[in-house]
Design a protein around this motif. Structure first.
Motif, PDB file in Angstrom:
ATOM      1  N   ILE A 186       0.844  -1.202   0.000  1.00  0.00           N
ATOM      2  CA  ILE A 186       0.000   0.000   0.000  1.00  0.00           C
ATOM      3  C   ILE A 186       0.879   1.252   0.000  1.00  0.00           C
ATOM      4  N   THR A 187       0.276   2.387  -0.343  1.00  0.00           N
ATOM      5  CA  THR A 187       1.023   3.647  -0.374  1.00  0.00           C
ATOM      6  C   THR A 187       1.190   4.179   1.051  1.00  0.00           C
ATOM      7  N   ALA A 191      -1.304   3.750   4.361  1.00  0.00           N
ATOM      8  CA  ALA A 191      -0.790   3.264   5.652  1.00  0.00           C
ATOM      9  C   ALA A 191      -1.117   4.271   6.755  1.00  0.00           C
ATOM     10  N   ASP A 192      -0.952   5.547   6.438  1.00  0.00           N
ATOM     11  CA  ASP A 192      -1.241   6.622   7.386  1.00  0.00           C
ATOM     12  C   ASP A 192      -2.727   6.621   7.753  1.00  0.00           C
ATOM     13  N   PHE A 193      -3.590   6.415   6.736  1.00  0.00           N
ATOM     14  CA  PHE A 193      -5.036   6.369   6.958  1.00  0.00           C
ATOM     15  C   PHE A 193      -5.390   5.245   7.933  1.00  0.00           C
ATOM     16  N   PHE A 194      -4.855   4.034   7.678  1.00  0.00           N
ATOM     17  CA  PHE A 194      -5.187   2.890   8.533  1.00  0.00           C
ATOM     18  C   PHE A 194      -4.704   3.115   9.963  1.00  0.00           C
ATOM     19  N   ALA A 214       4.458   0.107  -0.599  1.00  0.00           N
ATOM     20  CA  ALA A 214       4.683  -0.184  -2.022  1.00  0.00           C
ATOM     21  C   ALA A 214       6.162  -0.150  -2.396  1.00  0.00           C
ATOM     22  N   ASN A 215       6.965   0.654  -1.683  1.00  0.00           N
ATOM     23  CA  ASN A 215       8.392   0.747  -2.033  1.00  0.00           C
ATOM     24  C   ASN A 215       9.250  -0.243  -1.234  1.00  0.00           C
ATOM     25  N   ILE A 246      -7.721  -9.440   8.553  1.00  0.00           N
ATOM     26  CA  ILE A 246      -8.069  -8.672   7.354  1.00  0.00           C
ATOM     27  C   ILE A 246      -6.784  -8.456   6.571  1.00  0.00           C
ATOM     28  N   MET A 247      -6.773  -8.892   5.306  1.00  0.00           N
ATOM     29  CA  MET A 247      -5.564  -8.766   4.473  1.00  0.00           C
ATOM     30  C   MET A 247      -5.886  -7.945   3.229  1.00  0.00           C
ATOM     31  N   THR A 248      -5.180  -6.859   3.034  1.00  0.00           N
ATOM     32  CA  THR A 248      -5.388  -6.016   1.858  1.00  0.00           C
ATOM     33  C   THR A 248      -4.031  -5.550   1.335  1.00  0.00           C
ATOM     34  N   ASP A 249      -3.689  -5.619   0.118  1.00  0.00           N
ATOM     35  CA  ASP A 249      -4.485  -6.038  -1.002  1.00  0.00           C
ATOM     36  C   ASP A 249      -3.828  -7.310  -1.547  1.00  0.00           C
ATOM     37  N   ILE A 250      -4.613  -8.383  -1.665  1.00  0.00           N
ATOM     38  CA  ILE A 250      -4.085  -9.665  -2.132  1.00  0.00           C
ATOM     39  C   ILE A 250      -3.519  -9.545  -3.552  1.00  0.00           C
TER      40      ILE A 250
END
Length: 463
Positions: A186-187, A191-194, A214-215, A246-250
């Motif tokens: 994820i960006t 990550a900050d949002f979660f 993502a990096n 909960i797993m995102t994003d497969i």
């Protein structure tokens, strides 16, 4: 004594070839020591004779073949576990990411885990309340189930994931409940949002978060869900907790798998993904469930974005084969500003009948659900007919169904990401909506429930 090898003969991207090795095993951890003393971790991807292919967890930049040493550690990647994990945020390799101190482990567990023996599995049959009507009322989540969310790029699956993590609970308050959240590829903004959402709502107190950006390296992305599932297994089967994973994003996970497969020059399967994609996904999904004689359980909600909005793409296709249903998000509903935009008709929970009814949710749940599905389907058909032939072509009852479909979307599905409905509130709302239709249309509801729930709702609507 662990052997050191100075026989690194090739480095291509994150891959490294070490020759002259002996006693090395697949998935074994490797320490690469550079000339300046810096240590980087990797794992064995392949062993062929006396040659070992190693995948680095970090960039290979600065490693010189002539001066670097490889040391094989004789063990796989492990996660340090303890109940102190709750309330903490880790990276994809299980290292603290929240600035806190490292966990003092009760034990260390190999992240690859063991599949649950089918003979030891207990059947999922207890209701989990997510607080979301479209799931609780119509596509019920059951403890020990695997229920994926199929999304599309641009749809608010992150908000839905955060809402489920925040609201999910078992109805028996005496049971211990925890959420393990794994985010892959994820960006930084996501990550900050979660992290902010979990802290803002207090959900972090009962959660363990694993965040892979993502990096970060692709190989770390592959370890992230296994780290999360290892933590879940420890909390569920050793600490008797009910754990929602909960797993995102497969999809990001599968892209990393394809990237590593291509680097290893493996023969590609469908759309370039490795031929073992099904097996690999199954090793993750099948770590959910209940075990006979154990109080705890693991329930999984994997979230994936369908590439090109295509349900037949290998990732959603194979996920659908392994799991017990799917929750599908709709671009059409999202454009109508309906949140969460869950398309209830193609969505399916194959175990819902096992988790509803008297003593679990409420006696009228099954009839309420069946009648809502039927009425909404008829309402959508009536709206499509009106779009082609005009309203004049509809019969009076068709018009009522079309109006019902609009109200159902507006009131039942469209509850927003902050509203938390109990199962009783969801069922009562369903009856108020069904009361818009004539009693003669209640063909899927038993007479006792028409008397007890439908008629009082009808009377309430008239007031």
């Amino acid at each position: 004594m662990l052997k050191e090898y100075k026989s690194i003969t090739e480095i291509v991207g994150p891959l490294m070839l070490v020759e002259g090795v002996s006693g090395v095993k697949y998935d074994e951890l490797v320490e690469i020591t550079a000339k300046d003393g810096g240590i980087r971790l990797g794992k064995v991807l392949e062993v062929n004779g006396d040659k070992a292919m190693v995948q680095l967890f970090e960039s290979a930049q600065g490693i010189q073949m002539s001066t670097s040493k490889a040391r094989f550690l004789g063990k796989s990647l492990e996660l340090a576990v303890s109940e102190d994990m709750l309330g903490r945020v880790f990276d994809g390799l299980g290292r603290p990411k929240d600035g806190g101190a490292p966990i003092i482990p009760e034990k260390r567990i190999d992240i690859n885990g063991q599949p649950i023996n089918p003979a030891a599995r207990d059947f999922p049959d207890e209701f989990i309340q997510t607080g979301i009507s479209a799931i609780d009322g119509l596509n019920t989540l059951v403890r020990g189930q695997k229920l994926p969310v199929f999304s599309m790029s641009g749809l608010p699956h992150a908000e839905l994931a955060a809402q489920i993590a925040r609201q999910a609970k078992v109805l028996d308050d005496s049971e211990k409940f925890a959420v393990v959240f794994a985010a892959m590829g994820i960006t930084y903004e996501e990550a900050d949002f979660f992290m902010n959402d979990f802290r803002r709502t207090g959900a972090i107190e009962r959660s363990v978060m694993f965040i892979n950006l993502a990096n970060d390296p692709a190989v770390e992305r592959i370890s992230t869900p296994r780290m999360a599932l290892t933590a879940a297994e420890y909390l569920a089967f050793e600490k008797d907790m009910h754990v929602l994973v909960i797993m995102t994003d497969i999809t990001n996970y599968c892209e990393a798998l394809r990237e590593i497969s291509a680097a290893r020059k493996e023969v590609p399967g469908r759309r370039g993904y490795p031929g073992y994609l099904y097996t690999d996904l199954a090793t993750m999904y099948e770590r959910a469930g209940r075990i006979v004689g154990k109080k705890g359980s693991i329930t999984q909600i994997p979230i994936l974005t369908m590439p090109e909005d295509d349900k037949t793409h290998p990732i959603p296709d194979l996920t659908g084969y392994i799991t017990e249903g799917q929750i599908i998000l709709s671009r059409v509903l999202h454009k109508k500003s309906i949140a969460p935009p869950i398309d209830v008709l193609p969505s399916l929970s194959r175990l819902k009948q096992k988790g509803i009814g008297k003593g679990k949710t409420r006696e009228d749940h099954s009839d309420n659900m069946n009648q809502l599905f039927s009425a909404y389907a008829q309402g959508k058909d009536a709206k499509e007919l009106a779009a082609v032939l005009g309203d004049a072509a509809l019969t009076p009852i068709d018009r009522e169904y079309a109006k019902f479909a609009e109200e159902f979307e507006r009131l039942y599905i469209n509850q927003g990401f902050e509203t938390n409905r109990t199962i009783d509130e969801t069922l009562d709302l369903g009856w108020r909506l069904l009361a818009m239709l004539p009693e003669g249309e209640m063909k899927r509801v038993r007479d006792a429930f028409i008397e007890k729930y439908y008629r009082p709702a009808k009377a309430e609507n008239k007031e």
